[in-house]
Design a protein around this motif. Structure first.
Motif, PDB file in Angstrom:
ATOM      1  N   SER A   1      -9.498   4.784   2.801  1.00 15.59           N
ATOM      2  CA  SER A   1      -9.756   4.269   4.141  1.00 15.59           C
ATOM      3  C   SER A   1     -10.302   5.412   4.991  1.00 15.59           C
TER       4      SER A   1
ATOM      5  N   LYS B   1       0.842  -1.194   0.000  1.00 19.32           N
ATOM      6  CA  LYS B   1       0.000   0.000   0.000  1.00 19.32           C
ATOM      7  C   LYS B   1       0.877   1.244   0.000  1.00 19.32           C
TER       8      LYS B   1
ATOM      9  N   TYR C   1      -5.024   5.589  -0.829  1.00 16.97           N
ATOM     10  CA  TYR C   1      -3.819   4.818  -1.111  1.00 16.97           C
ATOM     11  C   TYR C   1      -3.979   4.011  -2.382  1.00 16.97           C
TER      12      TYR C   1
ATOM     13  N   TYR D   1      -4.925  -0.853  -7.442  1.00 23.46           N
ATOM     14  CA  TYR D   1      -6.270  -0.495  -7.020  1.00 23.46           C
ATOM     15  C   TYR D   1      -6.254   0.756  -6.153  1.00 23.46           C
ATOM     16  N   TRP D   2      -7.115   1.720  -6.483  1.00 24.92           N
ATOM     17  CA  TRP D   2      -7.273   2.919  -5.672  1.00 24.92           C
ATOM     18  C   TRP D   2      -8.260   2.619  -4.554  1.00 24.92           C
ATOM     19  N   ARG D   3      -7.885   2.953  -3.306  1.00 19.72           N
ATOM     20  CA  ARG D   3      -8.731   2.717  -2.139  1.00 19.72           C
ATOM     21  C   ARG D   3      -8.734   3.954  -1.247  1.00 19.72           C
TER      22      ARG D   3
ATOM     23  N   LEU E   1     -13.725   0.935   4.164  1.00 19.00           N
ATOM     24  CA  LEU E   1     -12.858   0.949   2.998  1.00 19.00           C
ATOM     25  C   LEU E   1     -13.707   1.188   1.760  1.00 19.00           C
ATOM     26  N   LEU E   2     -13.335   2.185   0.977  1.00 22.69           N
ATOM     27  CA  LEU E   2     -14.055   2.529  -0.238  1.00 22.69           C
ATOM     28  C   LEU E   2     -13.156   2.225  -1.434  1.00 22.69           C
ATOM     29  N   SER E   3     -13.651   1.449  -2.379  1.00 20.57           N
ATOM     30  CA  SER E   3     -12.913   1.149  -3.602  1.00 20.57           C
ATOM     31  C   SER E   3     -13.231   2.209  -4.637  1.00 20.57           C
ATOM     32  N   LEU E   4     -12.188   2.851  -5.171  1.00 20.37           N
ATOM     33  CA  LEU E   4     -12.380   3.959  -6.100  1.00 20.37           C
ATOM     34  C   LEU E   4     -12.147   3.578  -7.555  1.00 20.37           C
TER      35      LEU E   4
ATOM     36  N   SER F   1       0.386   5.066   0.574  1.00 17.38           N
ATOM     37  CA  SER F   1      -0.602   5.993   1.108  1.00 17.38           C
ATOM     38  C   SER F   1      -0.192   7.452   0.949  1.00 17.38           C
TER      39      SER F   1
ATOM     40  N   HIS G   1      -3.154   0.415  -3.810  1.00 15.80           N
ATOM     41  CA  HIS G   1      -2.823  -0.942  -3.391  1.00 15.80           C
ATOM     42  C   HIS G   1      -2.260  -1.668  -4.611  1.00 15.80           C
TER      43      HIS G   1
END
Length: 96
Positions: free
Chosen positions: A69, A48, A56, A65-67, A78-81, A50, A58
């Motif tokens: 927190s 990760k 952050y 993957y854009w996340r 946790l939101l997945s963007l 951040s 990942h």
């Protein structure tokens, strides 16, 4: 270790200052080139990267993957963007 900087750009290590735009290793990652050049590590869980404020990237062997927190009602969420490169850093910054 999180570094802080005052509004005028001088560094400070005390609470109450704006957080500097560096990751835990002290390197900037907020450029499209840096995001593009992140490579997956040997860890199966990935790594990760951040920004220190919840966003952050990942990086896993399967992709990037854009996340986001955050906490809501005292619980960690946790939101997945989206997946990079379909969702770029510029697209995240513009909010759309």
């Amino acid at each position: 270790m999180i570094t802080y900087q005052q509004i005028d750009g001088t560094s400070a290590g005390t609470k109450g200052y704006q957080e500097a735009d560096t990751n835990k290793r002290g390197k900037r990652w907020h450029s499209p080139t840096a995001v593009k050049n992140f490579k997956p590590s040997d860890k199966a869980t990935g790594e990760k990267h951040s920004d220190g404020q919840g966003l952050y990237l990942h990086v896993k062997p399967a992709g990037k993957y854009w996340r986001m927190s955050y906490r809501f009602a005292g619980k960690q969420k946790l939101l997945s963007l989206g997946v990079y490169p379909a969702v770029s850093l510029a697209k995240l910054a513009s909010g759309g």
